[in-house]
Design a protein around this motif. Structure first.
Motif, PDB file in Angstrom:
ATOM      1  N   HIS A  79      25.323  54.479  22.119  1.00  0.00           N
ATOM      2  CA  HIS A  79      25.048  53.112  21.669  1.00  0.00           C
ATOM      3  C   HIS A  79      26.345  52.419  21.240  1.00  0.00           C
ATOM      4  CE1 HIS A  79      22.885  49.732  20.073  1.00  0.00           C
ATOM      5  NE2 HIS A  79      23.480  49.883  18.897  1.00  0.00           N
ATOM      6  N   ARG A  80      27.204  53.117  20.533  1.00  0.00           N
ATOM      7  CA  ARG A  80      28.488  52.553  20.108  1.00  0.00           C
ATOM      8  C   ARG A  80      29.363  52.209  21.308  1.00  0.00           C
ATOM      9  NH1 ARG A  80      30.164  56.783  15.854  1.00  0.00           N
ATOM     10  NH2 ARG A  80      28.342  56.632  14.565  1.00  0.00           N
ATOM     11  N   GLU A  81      29.370  53.098  22.295  1.00  0.00           N
ATOM     12  CA  GLU A  81      30.166  52.838  23.500  1.00  0.00           C
ATOM     13  C   GLU A  81      29.659  51.595  24.224  1.00  0.00           C
ATOM     14  OE1 GLU A  81      31.140  57.507  24.518  1.00  0.00           O
ATOM     15  OE2 GLU A  81      30.208  56.227  26.019  1.00  0.00           O
ATOM     16  N   THR A  82      28.359  51.461  24.329  1.00  0.00           N
ATOM     17  CA  THR A  82      27.769  50.319  25.026  1.00  0.00           C
ATOM     18  C   THR A  82      28.046  49.020  24.292  1.00  0.00           C
ATOM     19  OG1 THR A  82      26.008  51.772  25.799  1.00  0.00           O
ATOM     20  CG2 THR A  82      25.633  49.426  26.010  1.00  0.00           C
ATOM     21  N   THR A  83      27.838  49.003  22.989  1.00  0.00           N
ATOM     22  CA  THR A  83      28.080  47.776  22.230  1.00  0.00           C
ATOM     23  C   THR A  83      29.562  47.468  22.158  1.00  0.00           C
ATOM     24  OG1 THR A  83      28.027  48.999  20.153  1.00  0.00           O
ATOM     25  CG2 THR A  83      25.988  47.935  20.840  1.00  0.00           C
ATOM     26  N   GLY A  84      30.404  48.470  22.197  1.00  0.00           N
ATOM     27  CA  GLY A  84      31.849  48.259  22.190  1.00  0.00           C
ATOM     28  C   GLY A  84      32.344  47.660  23.491  1.00  0.00           C
ATOM     29  N   ARG A  85      31.681  47.955  24.574  1.00  0.00           N
ATOM     30  CA  ARG A  85      32.087  47.447  25.881  1.00  0.00           C
ATOM     31  C   ARG A  85      31.618  46.025  26.119  1.00  0.00           C
ATOM     32  NH1 ARG A  85      30.114  51.897  29.720  1.00  0.00           N
ATOM     33  NH2 ARG A  85      30.924  53.546  28.443  1.00  0.00           N
ATOM     34  N   ASN A  86      30.501  45.659  25.595  1.00  0.00           N
ATOM     35  CA  ASN A  86      29.941  44.344  25.887  1.00  0.00           C
ATOM     36  C   ASN A  86      30.862  43.189  25.546  1.00  0.00           C
ATOM     37  OD1 ASN A  86      27.635  45.281  27.080  1.00  0.00           O
ATOM     38  ND2 ASN A  86      26.430  45.241  25.205  1.00  0.00           N
ATOM     39  N   PRO A  87      31.482  43.154  24.381  1.00  0.00           N
ATOM     40  CA  PRO A  87      32.390  42.030  24.103  1.00  0.00           C
ATOM     41  C   PRO A  87      33.569  41.973  25.074  1.00  0.00           C
ATOM     42  CG  PRO A  87      31.841  43.166  22.072  1.00  0.00           C
ATOM     43  CD  PRO A  87      31.286  43.986  23.199  1.00  0.00           C
ATOM     44  N   ARG A  88      34.058  43.127  25.470  1.00  0.00           N
ATOM     45  CA  ARG A  88      35.160  43.153  26.434  1.00  0.00           C
ATOM     46  C   ARG A  88      34.705  42.674  27.800  1.00  0.00           C
ATOM     47  NH1 ARG A  88      36.824  48.944  25.529  1.00  0.00           N
ATOM     48  NH2 ARG A  88      35.818  48.906  23.515  1.00  0.00           N
ATOM     49  N   LEU A  89      33.510  43.105  28.209  1.00  0.00           N
ATOM     50  CA  LEU A  89      32.979  42.651  29.493  1.00  0.00           C
ATOM     51  C   LEU A  89      32.719  41.152  29.467  1.00  0.00           C
ATOM     52  CD1 LEU A  89      30.482  45.498  30.455  1.00  0.00           C
ATOM     53  CD2 LEU A  89      32.641  44.931  31.556  1.00  0.00           C
ATOM     54  N   GLU A  90      32.189  40.673  28.368  1.00  0.00           N
ATOM     55  CA  GLU A  90      31.944  39.242  28.232  1.00  0.00           C
ATOM     56  C   GLU A  90      33.254  38.464  28.272  1.00  0.00           C
ATOM     57  OE1 GLU A  90      29.468  38.257  24.900  1.00  0.00           O
ATOM     58  OE2 GLU A  90      28.035  39.824  25.419  1.00  0.00           O
ATOM     59  N   ALA A  91      34.277  38.965  27.610  1.00  0.00           N
ATOM     60  CA  ALA A  91      35.588  38.297  27.618  1.00  0.00           C
ATOM     61  C   ALA A  91      36.173  38.287  29.029  1.00  0.00           C
ATOM     62  CB  ALA A  91      36.530  38.988  26.651  1.00  0.00           C
ATOM     63  N   ALA A  92      36.050  39.397  29.737  1.00  0.00           N
ATOM     64  CA  ALA A  92      36.550  39.472  31.110  1.00  0.00           C
ATOM     65  C   ALA A  92      35.785  38.508  32.005  1.00  0.00           C
ATOM     66  CB  ALA A  92      36.422  40.894  31.635  1.00  0.00           C
ATOM     67  N   TYR A  93      34.485  38.444  31.822  1.00  0.00           N
ATOM     68  CA  TYR A  93      33.657  37.528  32.606  1.00  0.00           C
ATOM     69  C   TYR A  93      34.048  36.078  32.325  1.00  0.00           C
ATOM     70  CZ  TYR A  93      29.464  35.352  34.530  1.00  0.00           C
ATOM     71  OH  TYR A  93      28.603  34.573  35.249  1.00  0.00           O
ATOM     72  N   ASP A  94      34.277  35.744  31.062  1.00  0.00           N
ATOM     73  CA  ASP A  94      34.696  34.385  30.699  1.00  0.00           C
ATOM     74  C   ASP A  94      36.041  34.040  31.333  1.00  0.00           C
ATOM     75  OD1 ASP A  94      32.401  34.046  29.211  1.00  0.00           O
ATOM     76  OD2 ASP A  94      33.372  34.476  27.282  1.00  0.00           O
ATOM     77  N   GLU A  95      36.969  35.000  31.322  1.00  0.00           N
ATOM     78  CA  GLU A  95      38.267  34.767  31.941  1.00  0.00           C
ATOM     79  C   GLU A  95      38.134  34.566  33.440  1.00  0.00           C
ATOM     80  OE1 GLU A  95      41.316  34.289  30.561  1.00  0.00           O
ATOM     81  OE2 GLU A  95      40.189  34.264  28.681  1.00  0.00           O
ATOM     82  N   LEU A  96      37.244  35.317  34.058  1.00  0.00           N
ATOM     83  CA  LEU A  96      37.013  35.164  35.495  1.00  0.00           C
ATOM     84  C   LEU A  96      36.453  33.779  35.807  1.00  0.00           C
ATOM     85  CD1 LEU A  96      36.984  36.421  38.315  1.00  0.00           C
ATOM     86  CD2 LEU A  96      34.704  37.299  37.806  1.00  0.00           C
ATOM     87  N   ILE A  97      35.538  33.315  35.001  1.00  0.00           N
ATOM     88  CA  ILE A  97      34.972  31.980  35.190  1.00  0.00           C
ATOM     89  C   ILE A  97      36.056  30.914  35.053  1.00  0.00           C
ATOM     90  CG2 ILE A  97      33.430  30.257  34.164  1.00  0.00           C
ATOM     91  CD1 ILE A  97      31.504  32.570  33.560  1.00  0.00           C
ATOM     92  N   LYS A  98      36.907  31.046  34.030  1.00  0.00           N
ATOM     93  CA  LYS A  98      38.002  30.092  33.847  1.00  0.00           C
ATOM     94  C   LYS A  98      38.922  30.090  35.064  1.00  0.00           C
ATOM     95  CE  LYS A  98      38.304  30.597  28.832  1.00  0.00           C
ATOM     96  NZ  LYS A  98      39.156  31.096  27.738  1.00  0.00           N
ATOM     97  N   PHE A  99      39.257  31.282  35.560  1.00  0.00           N
ATOM     98  CA  PHE A  99      40.127  31.385  36.722  1.00  0.00           C
ATOM     99  C   PHE A  99      39.499  30.719  37.937  1.00  0.00           C
ATOM    100  CE2 PHE A  99      41.271  33.570  40.642  1.00  0.00           C
ATOM    101  CZ  PHE A  99      42.637  33.345  40.661  1.00  0.00           C
ATOM    102  N   GLU A 100      38.219  30.969  38.166  1.00  0.00           N
ATOM    103  CA  GLU A 100      37.546  30.382  39.322  1.00  0.00           C
ATOM    104  C   GLU A 100      37.515  28.860  39.229  1.00  0.00           C
ATOM    105  OE1 GLU A 100      33.791  32.392  39.399  1.00  0.00           O
ATOM    106  OE2 GLU A 100      34.565  33.979  40.674  1.00  0.00           O
TER     107      GLU A 100
END
Length: 55
Positions: A6-27
């Motif tokens: 559970h800690r690993e999953t919740t720890g990854r989500n903010p990073r994945l969300e940040a990466a996704y946001d950066e990808l959207i900005k780039f596009e």
């Protein structure tokens, strides 16, 4: 063990969300760049972009 997963999953989500946001900005920047480039090339060639219909 479940708690660790559970800690690993919740720890990854903010990073994945940040990466996704950066990808959207780039596009968005890439799309804007392509639009401006297309308009510049059309003006150099004196092409009416609004009247061209691509099927």
């Amino acid at each position: 063990m479940t708690e660790d997963k559970h800690r690993e999953t919740t720890g990854r989500n903010p990073r994945l969300e940040a990466a996704y946001d950066e990808l959207i900005k780039f596009e968005r920047k890439e799309n804007e760049f392509r639009r401006k480039d297309r308009e510049e090339r059309a003006s150099e060639l004196r092409l009416p972009l609004n009247e061209i219909n691509i099927h």
